[in-house]
Motif scaffolding. Structure first.
Motif, PDB file in Angstrom:
ATOM      1  N   GLU A   1      -0.411 -11.353   4.627  1.00 43.73           N
ATOM      2  CA  GLU A   1      -1.593 -12.110   4.330  1.00 43.73           C
ATOM      3  C   GLU A   1      -2.796 -11.414   4.572  1.00 43.73           C
ATOM      4  O   GLU A   1      -3.882 -11.693   3.754  1.00 43.73           O
ATOM      5  CB  GLU A   1      -1.304 -13.337   5.368  1.00 43.73           C
ATOM      6  CG  GLU A   1      -2.431 -14.308   5.097  1.00 43.73           C
ATOM      7  CD  GLU A   1      -2.369 -15.316   3.930  1.00 43.73           C
ATOM      8  OE1 GLU A   1      -3.598 -15.653   3.493  1.00 43.73           O
ATOM      9  OE2 GLU A   1      -1.509 -14.922   2.963  1.00 43.73           O
ATOM     10  N   LYS A   2      -2.957 -10.537   5.683  1.00 50.37           N
ATOM     11  CA  LYS A   2      -4.032  -9.984   5.933  1.00 50.37           C
ATOM     12  C   LYS A   2      -4.542  -8.956   4.675  1.00 50.37           C
ATOM     13  O   LYS A   2      -5.601  -8.841   4.288  1.00 50.37           O
ATOM     14  CB  LYS A   2      -4.029  -9.189   7.106  1.00 50.37           C
ATOM     15  CG  LYS A   2      -4.237  -9.901   8.499  1.00 50.37           C
ATOM     16  CD  LYS A   2      -4.007  -8.931   9.595  1.00 50.37           C
ATOM     17  CE  LYS A   2      -3.893  -9.880  10.873  1.00 50.37           C
ATOM     18  NZ  LYS A   2      -3.581  -9.221  12.281  1.00 50.37           N
TER      19      LYS A   2
ATOM     20  N   GLY B   1       0.759  -1.159  -0.111  1.00 50.67           N
ATOM     21  CA  GLY B   1       0.051  -0.004   0.165  1.00 50.67           C
ATOM     22  C   GLY B   1       0.807   1.279   0.150  1.00 50.67           C
ATOM     23  O   GLY B   1       1.911   1.173   0.148  1.00 50.67           O
ATOM     24  N   HIS B   2       0.230   2.462  -0.257  1.00 51.96           N
ATOM     25  CA  HIS B   2       0.903   3.740  -0.137  1.00 51.96           C
ATOM     26  C   HIS B   2       1.873   3.842  -1.163  1.00 51.96           C
ATOM     27  O   HIS B   2       3.107   4.463  -0.848  1.00 51.96           O
ATOM     28  CB  HIS B   2       1.330   3.953   1.219  1.00 51.96           C
ATOM     29  CG  HIS B   2       0.217   3.942   2.336  1.00 51.96           C
ATOM     30  ND1 HIS B   2      -0.737   4.623   2.655  1.00 51.96           N
ATOM     31  CD2 HIS B   2       0.399   2.861   3.246  1.00 51.96           C
ATOM     32  CE1 HIS B   2      -1.447   4.177   3.402  1.00 51.96           C
ATOM     33  NE2 HIS B   2      -0.846   3.218   4.060  1.00 51.96           N
ATOM     34  N   SER B   3       1.832   3.309  -2.192  1.00 48.30           N
ATOM     35  CA  SER B   3       2.878   3.146  -3.335  1.00 48.30           C
ATOM     36  C   SER B   3       2.137   4.096  -4.533  1.00 48.30           C
ATOM     37  O   SER B   3       1.137   3.542  -4.806  1.00 48.30           O
ATOM     38  CB  SER B   3       3.036   1.744  -3.690  1.00 48.30           C
ATOM     39  OG  SER B   3       4.146   1.774  -4.806  1.00 48.30           O
ATOM     40  N   HIS B   4       2.952   4.881  -5.449  1.00 50.99           N
ATOM     41  CA  HIS B   4       2.322   5.626  -6.124  1.00 50.99           C
ATOM     42  C   HIS B   4       3.650   5.662  -7.301  1.00 50.99           C
ATOM     43  O   HIS B   4       4.714   6.012  -7.217  1.00 50.99           O
ATOM     44  CB  HIS B   4       2.098   7.012  -5.645  1.00 50.99           C
ATOM     45  CG  HIS B   4       1.566   7.904  -6.867  1.00 50.99           C
ATOM     46  ND1 HIS B   4       0.115   8.105  -6.981  1.00 50.99           N
ATOM     47  CD2 HIS B   4       2.015   8.751  -7.816  1.00 50.99           C
ATOM     48  CE1 HIS B   4      -0.402   9.025  -7.964  1.00 50.99           C
ATOM     49  NE2 HIS B   4       0.824   9.177  -8.407  1.00 50.99           N
ATOM     50  N   LEU B   5       2.999   5.682  -8.659  1.00 60.16           N
ATOM     51  CA  LEU B   5       3.761   5.763  -9.770  1.00 60.16           C
ATOM     52  C   LEU B   5       3.790   7.160 -10.103  1.00 60.16           C
ATOM     53  O   LEU B   5       2.773   7.736 -10.586  1.00 60.16           O
ATOM     54  CB  LEU B   5       3.190   4.952 -10.994  1.00 60.16           C
ATOM     55  CG  LEU B   5       4.065   5.136 -12.251  1.00 60.16           C
ATOM     56  CD1 LEU B   5       5.620   4.311 -12.167  1.00 60.16           C
ATOM     57  CD2 LEU B   5       3.510   4.083 -13.380  1.00 60.16           C
TER      58      LEU B   5
ATOM     59  N   LYS C   1     -19.515  -5.031 -11.328  1.00 56.30           N
ATOM     60  CA  LYS C   1     -19.271  -5.156 -12.855  1.00 56.30           C
ATOM     61  C   LYS C   1     -17.673  -4.566 -13.001  1.00 56.30           C
ATOM     62  O   LYS C   1     -17.057  -4.886 -14.309  1.00 56.30           O
ATOM     63  CB  LYS C   1     -20.037  -3.989 -13.556  1.00 56.30           C
ATOM     64  CG  LYS C   1     -19.756  -2.594 -12.911  1.00 56.30           C
ATOM     65  CD  LYS C   1     -20.712  -1.671 -13.829  1.00 56.30           C
ATOM     66  CE  LYS C   1     -20.605  -0.126 -13.549  1.00 56.30           C
ATOM     67  NZ  LYS C   1     -21.513   0.821 -14.211  1.00 56.30           N
ATOM     68  N   PHE C   2     -17.036  -3.934 -12.185  1.00 52.80           N
ATOM     69  CA  PHE C   2     -15.607  -3.575 -12.436  1.00 52.80           C
ATOM     70  C   PHE C   2     -14.592  -4.740 -12.277  1.00 52.80           C
ATOM     71  O   PHE C   2     -13.362  -4.592 -12.625  1.00 52.80           O
ATOM     72  CB  PHE C   2     -15.225  -2.445 -11.347  1.00 52.80           C
ATOM     73  CG  PHE C   2     -16.057  -1.350 -11.463  1.00 52.80           C
ATOM     74  CD1 PHE C   2     -15.856  -0.442 -12.922  1.00 52.80           C
ATOM     75  CD2 PHE C   2     -16.887  -0.945 -10.644  1.00 52.80           C
ATOM     76  CE1 PHE C   2     -16.511   0.673 -13.143  1.00 52.80           C
ATOM     77  CE2 PHE C   2     -17.743   0.201 -10.934  1.00 52.80           C
ATOM     78  CZ  PHE C   2     -17.551   1.010 -12.105  1.00 52.80           C
ATOM     79  N   LEU C   3     -14.914  -5.926 -11.676  1.00 53.90           N
ATOM     80  CA  LEU C   3     -14.299  -7.172 -11.407  1.00 53.90           C
ATOM     81  C   LEU C   3     -14.286  -8.022 -12.676  1.00 53.90           C
ATOM     82  O   LEU C   3     -15.534  -8.664 -12.791  1.00 53.90           O
ATOM     83  CB  LEU C   3     -14.281  -7.769 -10.118  1.00 53.90           C
ATOM     84  CG  LEU C   3     -13.727  -9.060  -9.921  1.00 53.90           C
ATOM     85  CD1 LEU C   3     -12.107  -8.710  -9.796  1.00 53.90           C
ATOM     86  CD2 LEU C   3     -13.930  -9.802  -8.663  1.00 53.90           C
ATOM     87  N   VAL C   4     -13.460  -8.251 -13.604  1.00 55.12           N
ATOM     88  CA  VAL C   4     -13.666  -8.923 -14.853  1.00 55.12           C
ATOM     89  C   VAL C   4     -12.742 -10.401 -14.507  1.00 55.12           C
ATOM     90  O   VAL C   4     -12.157 -10.486 -13.831  1.00 55.12           O
ATOM     91  CB  VAL C   4     -12.968  -8.303 -15.675  1.00 55.12           C
ATOM     92  CG1 VAL C   4     -12.975  -9.155 -17.234  1.00 55.12           C
ATOM     93  CG2 VAL C   4     -13.540  -6.970 -16.188  1.00 55.12           C
TER      94      VAL C   4
ATOM     95  N   TYR D   1      -7.615  -7.601  -0.067  1.00 50.75           N
ATOM     96  CA  TYR D   1      -7.622  -7.558  -1.617  1.00 50.75           C
ATOM     97  C   TYR D   1      -8.357  -8.506  -2.277  1.00 50.75           C
ATOM     98  O   TYR D   1      -9.331  -8.170  -3.377  1.00 50.75           O
ATOM     99  CB  TYR D   1      -6.156  -7.581  -2.011  1.00 50.75           C
ATOM    100  CG  TYR D   1      -5.581  -7.347  -3.543  1.00 50.75           C
ATOM    101  CD1 TYR D   1      -5.746  -5.943  -4.025  1.00 50.75           C
ATOM    102  CD2 TYR D   1      -5.826  -8.235  -4.505  1.00 50.75           C
ATOM    103  CE1 TYR D   1      -5.624  -5.671  -5.239  1.00 50.75           C
ATOM    104  CE2 TYR D   1      -5.628  -7.940  -5.745  1.00 50.75           C
ATOM    105  CZ  TYR D   1      -5.541  -6.419  -6.408  1.00 50.75           C
ATOM    106  OH  TYR D   1      -5.383  -6.413  -7.428  1.00 50.75           O
ATOM    107  N   GLU D   2      -8.251  -9.772  -2.172  1.00 51.28           N
ATOM    108  CA  GLU D   2      -9.227 -10.787  -2.744  1.00 51.28           C
ATOM    109  C   GLU D   2     -10.494 -11.005  -2.609  1.00 51.28           C
ATOM    110  O   GLU D   2     -11.372 -11.375  -3.282  1.00 51.28           O
ATOM    111  CB  GLU D   2      -8.344 -12.241  -2.543  1.00 51.28           C
ATOM    112  CG  GLU D   2      -6.979 -12.415  -3.114  1.00 51.28           C
ATOM    113  CD  GLU D   2      -6.262 -13.518  -2.975  1.00 51.28           C
ATOM    114  OE1 GLU D   2      -6.843 -14.547  -2.618  1.00 51.28           O
ATOM    115  OE2 GLU D   2      -5.231 -13.802  -3.856  1.00 51.28           O
ATOM    116  N   ASN D   3     -10.894 -10.662  -1.127  1.00 53.86           N
ATOM    117  CA  ASN D   3     -12.409 -10.679  -0.937  1.00 53.86           C
ATOM    118  C   ASN D   3     -13.198  -9.322  -1.146  1.00 53.86           C
ATOM    119  O   ASN D   3     -14.380  -9.497  -1.427  1.00 53.86           O
ATOM    120  CB  ASN D   3     -12.398 -10.729   0.659  1.00 53.86           C
ATOM    121  CG  ASN D   3     -11.984 -11.857   1.232  1.00 53.86           C
ATOM    122  OD1 ASN D   3     -12.109 -12.883   0.706  1.00 53.86           O
ATOM    123  ND2 ASN D   3     -11.524 -12.065   2.353  1.00 53.86           N
TER     124      ASN D   3
END
Length: 281
Positions: free
Chosen positions: A265-266, A159-163, A278-281, A271-273
Motif C-alpha cells: 500500500e505504501k 520494485g527491483h524487477s528487470h525484464l 509533462k511525462f504523465l499523460v 507510485y500514484e502521488n
C-alpha cells in the motif's frame, strides 16, 4: 531415422503378448512414458519391469532411458504451435458464435489450469519473489508479452524487477547482479528458446532461485528450475494458451501483494502521488 512409433509398428506382429501390451501402452500414452520409470510403466501396462526393459532391447535401444529420451524429444518437437493454431481455426467464419466459442475455450483452459496446477508451487513462487532483492524475468518470441507484463507489474508492486532482453541488455552485467537473494523467472513454451534456457542455466549457477513457467512438465526448463510451473494444457499453441498463462502470472502477482499489504500500500501511494509533469499523460 526411425522413431519409436515406427519401430513399434514394424515389430508389433512378432512381439510376445507382454511386449504387445507395452507397445500399445507406449503408443497410447507417450507422456506417461516420458515421465515415469520402467517400473511404473510396467505397473500401468500390466507387465513386469523386466518385460518393459526387454521390450526396449527388442526395439534396438540400449535400455529404458534411451527409449524414454526419444519419447520426450518426440513430444517436445511435434507439430508447431502456429500450425496447430491455424488448423484449429480453419473452416470457421467470423460469426458471433465463433467469438463466443473462442471465449469459452479460454475459460475452459483456465479451468483446466486450476485443476492441474500445484497451488503449493504458486504459493512458494510468490513467497520467493516477495523475499528476493533482485527479480529478473525473461521470455522471447511468444513468451515476451507475458514476461514484459510480469516484470512491469512486479516492478510496480515490489520494485527491483528487470525484464531481461537479449540483444538489448548487457547480459554480462545483469548476470553479475545475480546472487542467492535473486529470483530468475524464465518463461518458455513449445519451440523452446535456447537463449532463455541458457540464461536460466547461468542464473542458476550464480545462485539465483529459478522459477520456470512453461507448457509441460517435459519442458527443457524442468532441469534448470527450482520450481517448474507447467500449464499442462492439451494444446501446443502458445497463442491459444496465452489467456491461461496471463491468468497464471496474474495469480502469482496477486499472491505477492497479499503477503505484506501494508508495504504494498505504501508503494502504491508513492507510485500514484508522483507527478512527473509533462511525462504523465
Amino acid at each position: 531415422m526411425t522413431n519409436f512409433i515406427e519401430k513399434i509398428k514394424e515389430n508389433y506382429p512378432s512381439f510376445s503378448s507382454g511386449h504387445k501390451k507395452v507397445g500399445k501402452y507406449v503408443m497410447d500414452h507417450p507422456q506417461s512414458v516420458a515421465m515415469n520409470s520402467a517400473s511404473q510403466l510396467g505397473q500401468e501396462a500390466g507387465v513386469s519391469e523386466t518385460t518393459v526393459i526387454r521390450f526396449c532391447y527388442a526395439l534396438g535401444y540400449s535400455g529404458y532411458s534411451e527409449m524414454q529420451n526419444e519419447v520426450r524429444k518426440h513430444l517436445i518437437f511435434q507439430k508447431s504451435s502456429l500450425q496447430e493454431y491455424l488448423a484449429d481455426k480453419e473452416g470457421n467464419d467470423p460469426h458471433p458464435t465463433f467469438f463466443v466459442r473462442s471465449l469459452q475455450r479460454d475459460m475452459a483452459n483456465i479451468q483446466t489450469l486450476m485443476e492441474k496446477i500445484n497451488m503449493d508451487d504458486i504459493h512458494l513462487a510468490a513467497r520467493k519473489i516477495y523475499d528476493s532483492t533482485n527479480i529478473l524475468v525473461t521470455g522471447v518470441r511468444t513468451s515476451f508479452a507475458v514476461a514484459h507484463w510480469l516484470s512491469f507489474t512486479l516492478n510496480i508492486i515490489k520494485g527491483h524487477s528487470h525484464l531481461v532482453q537479449p540483444g538489448i541488455d548487457d547480459i554480462n552485467y545483469l548476470l553479475t547482479t545475480v546472487d542467492s537473494q535473486s529470483v530468475f523467472i524464465a518463461i518458455s513454451f513449445h519451440r523452446y528458446s535456447s537463449m532463455t534456457l541458457d540464461l536460466a542455466e547461468l542464473a542458476k549457477k550464480q545462485g539465483a532461485f529459478v522459477i520456470g513457467i512453461t507448457d509441460s512438465a517435459l519442458s527443457p526448463l524442468r532441469e534448470l528450475s527450482d520450481i517448474l510451473i507447467p500449464i499442462n494444457l492439451s494444446t501446443t499453441s502458445t497463442i491459444d494458451s496465452a489467456p491461461a498463462v496471463f491468468s497464471l502470472v496474474n495469480a502469482i502477482v496477486a499472491g505477492v501483494t497479499v503477503i505484506d499489504k501494508e508495504s504494498i500500500e505504501k508503494r502504491r501511494e508513492a507510485y500514484e502521488n508522483f507527478y512527473p509533469g509533462k511525462f504523465l499523460v
